[in-house]
Design a protein around this motif. Sequence first.
Motif, PDB file in Angstrom:
ATOM      1  N   PHE A 151       8.582  -6.303   5.616  1.00 16.19           N
ATOM      2  CA  PHE A 151       8.631  -6.304   4.155  1.00 16.19           C
ATOM      3  C   PHE A 151       7.482  -7.042   3.491  1.00 16.19           C
ATOM      4  N   LEU A 152       6.654  -7.709   4.264  1.00 16.47           N
ATOM      5  CA  LEU A 152       5.515  -8.440   3.700  1.00 16.47           C
ATOM      6  C   LEU A 152       4.248  -8.097   4.463  1.00 16.47           C
ATOM      7  N   PRO A 153       3.118  -8.029   3.771  1.00 16.82           N
ATOM      8  CA  PRO A 153       1.852  -7.794   4.469  1.00 16.82           C
ATOM      9  C   PRO A 153       1.273  -9.073   5.075  1.00 16.82           C
ATOM     10  N   HIS A 154       1.812 -10.234   4.744  1.00 13.27           N
ATOM     11  CA  HIS A 154       1.269 -11.517   5.190  1.00 13.27           C
ATOM     12  C   HIS A 154       1.418 -11.697   6.698  1.00 13.27           C
ATOM     13  N   ARG A 155       0.441 -12.373   7.277  1.00 14.38           N
ATOM     14  CA  ARG A 155       0.482 -12.751   8.687  1.00 14.38           C
ATOM     15  C   ARG A 155      -0.017 -14.181   8.781  1.00 14.38           C
ATOM     16  N   ASN A 156       0.178 -14.811   9.923  1.00 19.87           N
ATOM     17  CA  ASN A 156      -0.281 -16.198  10.101  1.00 19.87           C
ATOM     18  C   ASN A 156      -1.783 -16.271   9.877  1.00 19.87           C
TER      19      ASN A 156
ATOM     20  N   ALA B 112      16.136 -15.388  -4.233  1.00 19.57           N
ATOM     21  CA  ALA B 112      15.397 -14.810  -5.352  1.00 19.57           C
ATOM     22  C   ALA B 112      16.167 -13.635  -5.931  1.00 19.57           C
ATOM     23  N   SER B 113      16.018 -13.465  -7.250  1.00 20.52           N
ATOM     24  CA  SER B 113      16.684 -12.375  -7.968  1.00 20.52           C
ATOM     25  C   SER B 113      15.699 -11.697  -8.905  1.00 20.52           C
ATOM     26  N   LEU B 114      15.752 -10.391  -8.924  1.00 20.71           N
ATOM     27  CA  LEU B 114      14.915  -9.595  -9.811  1.00 20.71           C
ATOM     28  C   LEU B 114      15.395  -9.751 -11.247  1.00 20.71           C
ATOM     29  N   ILE B 115      14.490 -10.117 -12.136  1.00 22.32           N
ATOM     30  CA  ILE B 115      14.808 -10.213 -13.571  1.00 22.32           C
ATOM     31  C   ILE B 115      14.484  -8.885 -14.246  1.00 22.32           C
ATOM     32  N   SER B 116      13.271  -8.358 -13.972  1.00 25.37           N
ATOM     33  CA  SER B 116      12.863  -7.082 -14.548  1.00 25.37           C
ATOM     34  C   SER B 116      11.778  -6.463 -13.674  1.00 25.37           C
ATOM     35  N   GLN B 117      11.620  -5.148 -13.813  1.00 26.14           N
ATOM     36  CA  GLN B 117      10.591  -4.439 -13.054  1.00 26.14           C
ATOM     37  C   GLN B 117      10.077  -3.277 -13.880  1.00 26.14           C
ATOM     38  N   TYR B 118       8.762  -3.123 -13.881  1.00 26.15           N
ATOM     39  CA  TYR B 118       8.117  -1.965 -14.477  1.00 26.15           C
ATOM     40  C   TYR B 118       7.082  -1.470 -13.477  1.00 26.15           C
ATOM     41  N   GLU B 119       7.356  -0.335 -12.869  1.00 26.75           N
ATOM     42  CA  GLU B 119       6.519   0.233 -11.826  1.00 26.75           C
ATOM     43  C   GLU B 119       6.263  -0.803 -10.745  1.00 26.75           C
ATOM     44  N   ASN B 120       5.005  -1.217 -10.538  1.00 25.13           N
ATOM     45  CA  ASN B 120       4.675  -2.129  -9.439  1.00 25.13           C
ATOM     46  C   ASN B 120       4.617  -3.594  -9.854  1.00 25.13           C
TER      47      ASN B 120
ATOM     48  N   GLN C 153       6.313 -15.220  -1.695  1.00 20.31           N
ATOM     49  CA  GLN C 153       6.560 -14.296  -0.590  1.00 20.31           C
ATOM     50  C   GLN C 153       8.026 -13.885  -0.530  1.00 20.31           C
ATOM     51  N   THR C 154       8.910 -14.843  -0.738  1.00 21.44           N
ATOM     52  CA  THR C 154      10.331 -14.508  -0.799  1.00 21.44           C
ATOM     53  C   THR C 154      10.558 -13.478  -1.890  1.00 21.44           C
ATOM     54  N   SER C 155      10.036 -13.751  -3.067  1.00 18.99           N
ATOM     55  CA  SER C 155      10.217 -12.868  -4.218  1.00 18.99           C
ATOM     56  C   SER C 155       9.616 -11.486  -3.987  1.00 18.99           C
ATOM     57  N   SER C 156       8.443 -11.443  -3.386  1.00 19.86           N
ATOM     58  CA  SER C 156       7.763 -10.156  -3.224  1.00 19.86           C
ATOM     59  C   SER C 156       8.465  -9.239  -2.239  1.00 19.86           C
ATOM     60  N   SER C 157       9.308  -9.781  -1.380  1.00 23.65           N
ATOM     61  CA  SER C 157      10.014  -8.899  -0.444  1.00 23.65           C
ATOM     62  C   SER C 157      11.007  -7.995  -1.169  1.00 23.65           C
ATOM     63  N   ILE C 158      11.452  -8.383  -2.365  1.00 23.17           N
ATOM     64  CA  ILE C 158      12.308  -7.498  -3.163  1.00 23.17           C
ATOM     65  C   ILE C 158      11.527  -6.236  -3.528  1.00 23.17           C
ATOM     66  N   LEU C 159      10.347  -6.411  -4.102  1.00 24.68           N
ATOM     67  CA  LEU C 159       9.511  -5.275  -4.487  1.00 24.68           C
ATOM     68  C   LEU C 159       8.898  -4.604  -3.257  1.00 24.68           C
ATOM     69  N   GLY C 160       8.557  -5.398  -2.252  1.00 27.84           N
ATOM     70  CA  GLY C 160       7.900  -4.876  -1.054  1.00 27.84           C
ATOM     71  C   GLY C 160       8.755  -3.960  -0.215  1.00 27.84           C
ATOM     72  N   GLN C 161      10.071  -4.073  -0.329  1.00 26.14           N
ATOM     73  CA  GLN C 161      10.927  -3.248   0.525  1.00 26.14           C
ATOM     74  C   GLN C 161      10.711  -1.757   0.303  1.00 26.14           C
ATOM     75  N   SER C 162      10.317  -1.352  -0.893  1.00 26.44           N
ATOM     76  CA  SER C 162      10.075   0.074  -1.137  1.00 26.44           C
ATOM     77  C   SER C 162       8.824   0.569  -0.415  1.00 26.44           C
ATOM     78  N   PHE C 163       7.900  -0.330  -0.098  1.00 25.48           N
ATOM     79  CA  PHE C 163       6.676   0.048   0.609  1.00 25.48           C
ATOM     80  C   PHE C 163       6.852   0.001   2.120  1.00 25.48           C
ATOM     81  N   PHE C 164       7.873  -0.709   2.594  1.00 26.35           N
ATOM     82  CA  PHE C 164       8.053  -0.922   4.025  1.00 26.35           C
ATOM     83  C   PHE C 164       9.378  -0.365   4.522  1.00 26.35           C
TER      84      PHE C 164
END
Length: 147
Positions: free
Chosen positions: A14-19, A110-118, A64-75
């Motif tokens: 769910f994340l592009p990050h690596r060590n 983390a909780s999504l408050i709002s989303q517009y596209e990406n 990073q925690t937060s971005s996994s909410i949005l990132g799940q659609s890409f992964f």
Amino acid sequence: MELKEENLINIHHFLPHRNPMLMADYILELTPENVVTSFEITPDNIFVHNNQFVEAGLIEHSAQTSSSILGQSFFENPESNTKVIGFITNIKKIEVFGLPQVGDKIISKASLISQYENICQIFCETFLNEKLLIRTEISLFIQEIES
């Protein structure tokens, strides 16, 4: 929260990050609007100074925690070679209440408050046991990039 191996979700899906920039170990819960992650502070972490995980590390972990909410659609397909780019577009609020030590395991919710596209706005809190360490409200941008 008890960590059981069968309940853990591989954060790499769910994340592009690596060590050395990966600041989350496991996803404990994940829905389209919420995520819970865990992260153990190790002595070799780039954000450790004088045996403490500094504020910048807590902020990066929250992002990073937060971005996994949005990132799940890409992964959605863990076998794909999807490449994404993401970054913080805005920090509305950061409140730091404490810093964890090397060896501590932190849990973030983390909780999504709002989303517009990406672009999304997310509220995140990080805890050490029951103690609140940081509270953030950030906006993130994430998109797939061409290989």
